[in-house]
Scaffold this motif. Structure first.
Motif, mmCIF file in Angstrom:
data_model
loop_
_atom_site.group_PDB
_atom_site.id
_atom_site.type_symbol
_atom_site.label_atom_id
_atom_site.label_comp_id
_atom_site.label_asym_id
_atom_site.label_seq_id
_atom_site.Cartn_x
_atom_site.Cartn_y
_atom_site.Cartn_z
ATOM 1 N N SER A 28 5.629 6.623 -12.122
ATOM 2 C CA SER A 28 4.696 7.412 -12.919
ATOM 3 C C SER A 28 3.320 6.758 -13.025
ATOM 4 O O SER A 28 2.349 7.439 -13.314
ATOM 5 C CB SER A 28 5.273 7.656 -14.308
ATOM 6 O OG SER A 28 5.520 6.414 -14.922
ATOM 7 N N ILE A 29 3.223 5.431 -12.796
ATOM 8 C CA ILE A 29 1.902 4.825 -12.991
ATOM 9 C C ILE A 29 1.211 4.357 -11.711
ATOM 10 O O ILE A 29 0.001 4.253 -11.681
ATOM 11 C CB ILE A 29 1.949 3.661 -14.004
ATOM 12 C CG1 ILE A 29 2.991 2.642 -13.591
ATOM 13 C CG2 ILE A 29 2.187 4.167 -15.407
ATOM 14 C CD1 ILE A 29 2.908 1.378 -14.416
ATOM 15 N N VAL A 30 1.960 4.032 -10.647
ATOM 16 C CA VAL A 30 1.282 3.557 -9.435
ATOM 17 C C VAL A 30 1.714 4.396 -8.248
ATOM 18 O O VAL A 30 2.684 5.144 -8.324
ATOM 19 C CB VAL A 30 1.601 2.075 -9.133
ATOM 20 C CG1 VAL A 30 0.964 1.177 -10.149
ATOM 21 C CG2 VAL A 30 3.087 1.861 -9.054
ATOM 22 N N SER A 31 0.987 4.258 -7.135
ATOM 23 C CA SER A 31 1.352 5.031 -5.946
ATOM 24 C C SER A 31 2.446 4.299 -5.172
ATOM 25 O O SER A 31 2.589 3.080 -5.266
ATOM 26 C CB SER A 31 0.130 5.228 -5.059
ATOM 27 O OG SER A 31 -0.165 4.036 -4.390
ATOM 28 N N ALA A 32 3.200 5.077 -4.391
ATOM 29 C CA ALA A 32 4.330 4.510 -3.653
ATOM 30 C C ALA A 32 3.853 3.472 -2.648
ATOM 31 O O ALA A 32 4.494 2.442 -2.437
ATOM 32 C CB ALA A 32 5.088 5.622 -2.941
ATOM 33 N N LYS A 33 2.696 3.743 -2.044
ATOM 34 C CA LYS A 33 2.200 2.818 -1.027
ATOM 35 C C LYS A 33 1.898 1.458 -1.633
ATOM 36 O O LYS A 33 2.124 0.415 -1.005
ATOM 37 C CB LYS A 33 0.952 3.390 -0.366
ATOM 38 C CG LYS A 33 1.325 4.443 0.646
ATOM 39 C CD LYS A 33 0.125 5.088 1.279
ATOM 40 C CE LYS A 33 0.601 6.186 2.207
ATOM 41 N NZ LYS A 33 -0.442 7.091 2.601
ATOM 42 N N ALA A 34 1.389 1.464 -2.871
ATOM 43 C CA ALA A 34 1.106 0.189 -3.530
ATOM 44 C C ALA A 34 2.393 -0.582 -3.751
ATOM 45 O O ALA A 34 2.438 -1.805 -3.573
ATOM 46 C CB ALA A 34 0.401 0.439 -4.858
ATOM 47 N N VAL A 35 3.463 0.126 -4.099
ATOM 48 C CA VAL A 35 4.732 -0.558 -4.343
ATOM 49 C C VAL A 35 5.223 -1.237 -3.075
ATOM 50 O O VAL A 35 5.529 -2.437 -3.080
ATOM 51 C CB VAL A 35 5.792 0.431 -4.862
ATOM 52 C CG1 VAL A 35 7.150 -0.245 -4.925
ATOM 53 C CG2 VAL A 35 5.412 0.939 -6.224
ATOM 54 N N ILE A 36 5.266 -0.492 -1.956
ATOM 55 C CA ILE A 36 5.835 -1.093 -0.743
ATOM 56 C C ILE A 36 4.928 -2.211 -0.230
ATOM 57 O O ILE A 36 5.405 -3.259 0.191
ATOM 58 C CB ILE A 36 6.105 -0.027 0.345
ATOM 59 C CG1 ILE A 36 6.823 -0.635 1.549
ATOM 60 C CG2 ILE A 36 4.837 0.606 0.840
ATOM 61 C CD1 ILE A 36 8.225 -0.998 1.316
ATOM 62 N N LEU A 37 3.607 -2.002 -0.332
ATOM 63 C CA LEU A 37 2.708 -3.044 0.161
ATOM 64 C C LEU A 37 2.850 -4.314 -0.675
ATOM 65 O O LEU A 37 2.874 -5.430 -0.134
ATOM 66 C CB LEU A 37 1.261 -2.539 0.130
ATOM 67 C CG LEU A 37 0.292 -3.362 0.968
ATOM 68 C CD1 LEU A 37 0.698 -3.344 2.423
ATOM 69 C CD2 LEU A 37 -1.117 -2.837 0.820
ATOM 70 N N SER A 38 2.992 -4.137 -1.974
ATOM 71 C CA SER A 38 3.136 -5.331 -2.819
ATOM 72 C C SER A 38 4.446 -6.038 -2.526
ATOM 73 O O SER A 38 4.499 -7.271 -2.475
ATOM 74 C CB SER A 38 3.067 -4.940 -4.282
ATOM 75 O OG SER A 38 4.206 -4.204 -4.636
ATOM 76 N N LYS A 39 5.503 -5.248 -2.289
ATOM 77 C CA LYS A 39 6.786 -5.868 -1.947
ATOM 78 C C LYS A 39 6.659 -6.646 -0.641
ATOM 79 O O LYS A 39 7.176 -7.762 -0.512
ATOM 80 C CB LYS A 39 7.875 -4.804 -1.785
ATOM 81 C CG LYS A 39 8.231 -4.122 -3.052
ATOM 82 C CD LYS A 39 9.477 -4.703 -3.665
ATOM 83 C CE LYS A 39 9.857 -3.878 -4.870
ATOM 84 N NZ LYS A 39 10.525 -4.623 -5.900
ATOM 85 N N ILE A 40 5.997 -6.019 0.346
ATOM 86 C CA ILE A 40 5.869 -6.696 1.640
ATOM 87 C C ILE A 40 5.086 -7.991 1.481
ATOM 88 O O ILE A 40 5.495 -9.050 1.984
ATOM 89 C CB ILE A 40 5.186 -5.769 2.680
ATOM 90 C CG1 ILE A 40 6.136 -4.655 3.093
ATOM 91 C CG2 ILE A 40 4.778 -6.560 3.912
ATOM 92 C CD1 ILE A 40 5.533 -3.667 4.050
ATOM 93 N N ILE A 41 3.968 -7.935 0.744
ATOM 94 C CA ILE A 41 3.148 -9.138 0.589
ATOM 95 C C ILE A 41 3.920 -10.213 -0.152
ATOM 96 O O ILE A 41 3.943 -11.386 0.259
ATOM 97 C CB ILE A 41 1.838 -8.794 -0.159
ATOM 98 C CG1 ILE A 41 0.965 -7.931 0.739
ATOM 99 C CG2 ILE A 41 1.088 -10.055 -0.549
ATOM 100 C CD1 ILE A 41 -0.267 -7.404 0.073
ATOM 101 N N TYR A 42 4.611 -9.803 -1.215
ATOM 102 C CA TYR A 42 5.377 -10.795 -1.966
ATOM 103 C C TYR A 42 6.456 -11.423 -1.092
ATOM 104 O O TYR A 42 6.622 -12.652 -1.078
ATOM 105 C CB TYR A 42 6.001 -10.153 -3.205
ATOM 106 C CG TYR A 42 7.001 -11.054 -3.844
ATOM 107 C CD1 TYR A 42 6.582 -12.215 -4.473
ATOM 108 C CD2 TYR A 42 8.367 -10.802 -3.752
ATOM 109 C CE1 TYR A 42 7.480 -13.083 -5.018
ATOM 110 C CE2 TYR A 42 9.272 -11.662 -4.291
ATOM 111 C CZ TYR A 42 8.823 -12.807 -4.924
ATOM 112 O OH TYR A 42 9.734 -13.675 -5.443
ATOM 113 N N ASN A 43 7.175 -10.574 -0.336
ATOM 114 C CA ASN A 43 8.234 -11.114 0.521
ATOM 115 C C ASN A 43 7.674 -12.014 1.608
ATOM 116 O O ASN A 43 8.314 -12.992 2.013
ATOM 117 C CB ASN A 43 9.039 -9.982 1.151
ATOM 118 C CG ASN A 43 10.048 -9.427 0.174
ATOM 119 O OD1 ASN A 43 10.526 -10.147 -0.692
ATOM 120 N ND2 ASN A 43 10.348 -8.157 0.305
ATOM 121 N N MET A 44 6.475 -11.684 2.095
ATOM 122 C CA MET A 44 5.836 -12.549 3.086
ATOM 123 C C MET A 44 5.595 -13.929 2.500
ATOM 124 O O MET A 44 5.945 -14.952 3.113
ATOM 125 C CB MET A 44 4.481 -11.972 3.494
ATOM 126 C CG MET A 44 4.521 -10.989 4.621
ATOM 127 S SD MET A 44 2.816 -10.523 4.936
ATOM 128 C CE MET A 44 3.069 -9.232 6.102
#
Lengths: 222, 219, 74
Positions: free
Chosen positions: B84-100
């Motif tokens: 409800s508060i952020v876009s889906a793309k931001a979620v996956i990109l943040s996950k990818i960056i964090y996992n990197m």
């Protein structure tokens, strides 16, 4: 298109004429290969059909994500099913051919390993579908996996063999088709066989698709 | 909030969560150390080819374990809240960056432990280090999306392995070839092709993940 | 009906392709199965394979017709 007959007749004609011409036509006289060069009319079209079917599957997965229409999902699955059939046929015929010419049914060749991994990928796709119960969720998630895996498979099948040495022509230190085996006698017969088998693969795929549609309609009526 | 700000906030949230509950990262570290030790006990001394292959296999399994929980640890309600508060793309990109970041950290630690326990001459340390970094990053990009897919199937860890292995094998082949070049200390020009392929695969994977994740998420 | 069309077109195209095939391959030390060819026995093999292929295709056509009937039934 799917219910028209002309292209099915064309497929039958092309495949059967490529069989006759493949046995009787002139072939380049090459060492090691000898007469087995004729396998090029029967083994290689399997891979072309497989790639085309997987491509169809990806296209329909994309369509499904855009439209949410159930028929597109059915088409994607059936294309994968028939593609796997062609993949196994290609692997089996390739192993038989390799056993004679390279002296080993499974030489450590990047193309062989690549296609084996591609098979694993699509088998994983089918496993994923089985793991999901709910129909809409299954369609959507498997479509996502299908689109995700396809470009990596393309990398696998085309770029990797170019990086390492391969026994197959056209990669590594080997000369390409056009140098040795593909002289002007072979080319027309080879393309006839390829197009014929691709059409046949699509035909089987549409048959399965139509069957599923009929089945679904029947379930709806009950 | 702009897109990049969303990503930044989400990444810092991930790091904060990880920092608060250290047990997850500690267990992965312990996993790496104990696998290395078991391998050392089993092999004692090995030639370069096996040394290299063993290292990548250890790293592969460590990264599967580390990343497979990246979507599972968050409850459905929290995901609904993000939605409800952020876009889906931001979620996956943040996950990818964090996992990197996580994978780079883990793979460097793994390399140090491994090379201390198992002594082995590396011909070209710089290229080998680049191979490790690229390996960690590539594992992170591929596994993040696959763990997103497999989390939808009811957190089945077998599904995670089945789905990710065929996708990761081509990466592994290129990585092993690149690191083998580095071990033998071959001319660097030979390795540029492999580095290029790895970078290209990463770019492709991230792009596809960004395109596909919104469909996966909308449930 | 399809069957007749299929068979006729098949044989026509076989003839066309065979006409391209009259050019003889150059002789070399590399051994090719010329004996099998000159005795004409190779045609037996071709006939068998062709029968198999045409059989499979006729089967596919019959499945196609059955599905069509099912589709029109509802």
């Amino acid at each position: 298109m799917m219910r028209k007959n002309w292209w099915k007749i064309l497929a039958a004609v092309m495949v059967s004429s490529s069989v006759v011409a493949g046995f009787m036509g002139p072939v380049p006289v090459l060492p090691i290969l000898n007469e087995t060069i004729r396998n090029i009319y029967f083994h290689v079209p399997m891979w072309f059909s497989m790639i085309v079917l997987y491509l169809i599957s990806v296209i329909f997965s994309v369509k499904y994500l855009n439209s949410g229409e159930r028929n597109h999902d059915i088409m994607a699955v059936e294309a994968v099913n028939v593609g796997i059939l062609f993949c196994f046929l290609g692997l089996l015929t390739g192993m038989q051919w390799a056993n004679i010419t390279w002296g080993d049914p499974w030489p450590n060749d990047p193309k062989l390993n690549g296609s084996a991994i591609a098979t694993l990928m699509y088998l994983a796709y089918l496993v994923l579908r089985n793991a999901l119960e709910e129909e809409q969720k299954r369609a959507k998630i498997s479509a996502v996996y299908n689109i995700f895996a396809f470009p990596i498979m393309i990398v696998l099948l085309y770029i990797l063999p170019k990086l390492t040495d391969s026994l197959h022509p056209g990669s590594g230190g080997n000369s390409t088709f056009s140098d040795i085996d593909m002289d002007h006698n072979i080319r027309p017969i080879f393309y006839t066989a390829v197009i014929g088998w691709i059409l046949t693969g699509i035909w089987i795929c549409t048959l399965r698709y139509r069957l599923r549609l009929v089945e679904n309609n029947r379930n709806k009526l009950d | 909030m702009s897109f990049f700000q969303q990503v930044k906030t989400l990444v810092s949230k991930e790091i904060l969560l990880e920092w608060r509950s250290k047990h997850a990262i500690n267990s992965i570290l312990l996993y790496i150390v104990s696998t290395v030790f078991v391998c050392y006990q089993a092999f004692k001394s090995v030639d370069t080819l096996v040394w290299n292959a063993l290292f990548w296999i250890i790293l592969l399994f460590a990264s599967i374990n580390a990343i497979s929980r990246s979507f599972v640890q968050e409850s459905q309600y929290r995901q609904l809240y993000y939605y409800s508060i952020v876009s889906a793309k931001a979620v996956i990109l943040s996950k990818i960056i964090y996992n990197m970041l996580l994978m780079v950290f883990l793979s460097i630690i793994a390399y140090f432990v491994y090379s201390i326990v198992f002594r082995n001459p590396v011909g070209d340390p710089l290229i080998y280090f680049i191979a490790i970094l690229l390996g960690g990053v590539s594992f992170a990009t591929v596994f993040t999306m696959v763990s997103g897919i497999s989390s939808k199937t009811g957190n089945n860890s077998t599904i995670m392995a089945v789905l990710s292995f065929p996708v990761v094998i081509p990466l592994l082949i290129v990585l092993i070839k690149l690191s083998q070049n580095a071990l033998q200390g071959l001319d660097r020009a030979i390795s540029y092709g492999e580095i290029g392929v790895l970078l290209a695969i990463n770019v492709i994977t991230i792009t596809i993940s960004l395109l596909l994740f919104p469909y996966l998420w909308r449930d | 009906m399809y069957y007749m069309k299929t068979l006729m077109l098949t044989f026509l195209s076989i003839i066309c392709l065979l006409r391209m095939a009259v050019a003889q391959p150059q002789m070399a030390q590399i051994e090719m199965a010329t004996g099998l060819r000159s005795s004409g026995k190779i045609w037996v093999v071709v006939l068998v394979v062709l029968t198999l292929i045409i059989g499979v295709f006729l089967y596919l056509f019959s499945i196609d017709r059955k599905i069509r009937k099912l589709e029109n039934h509802k």
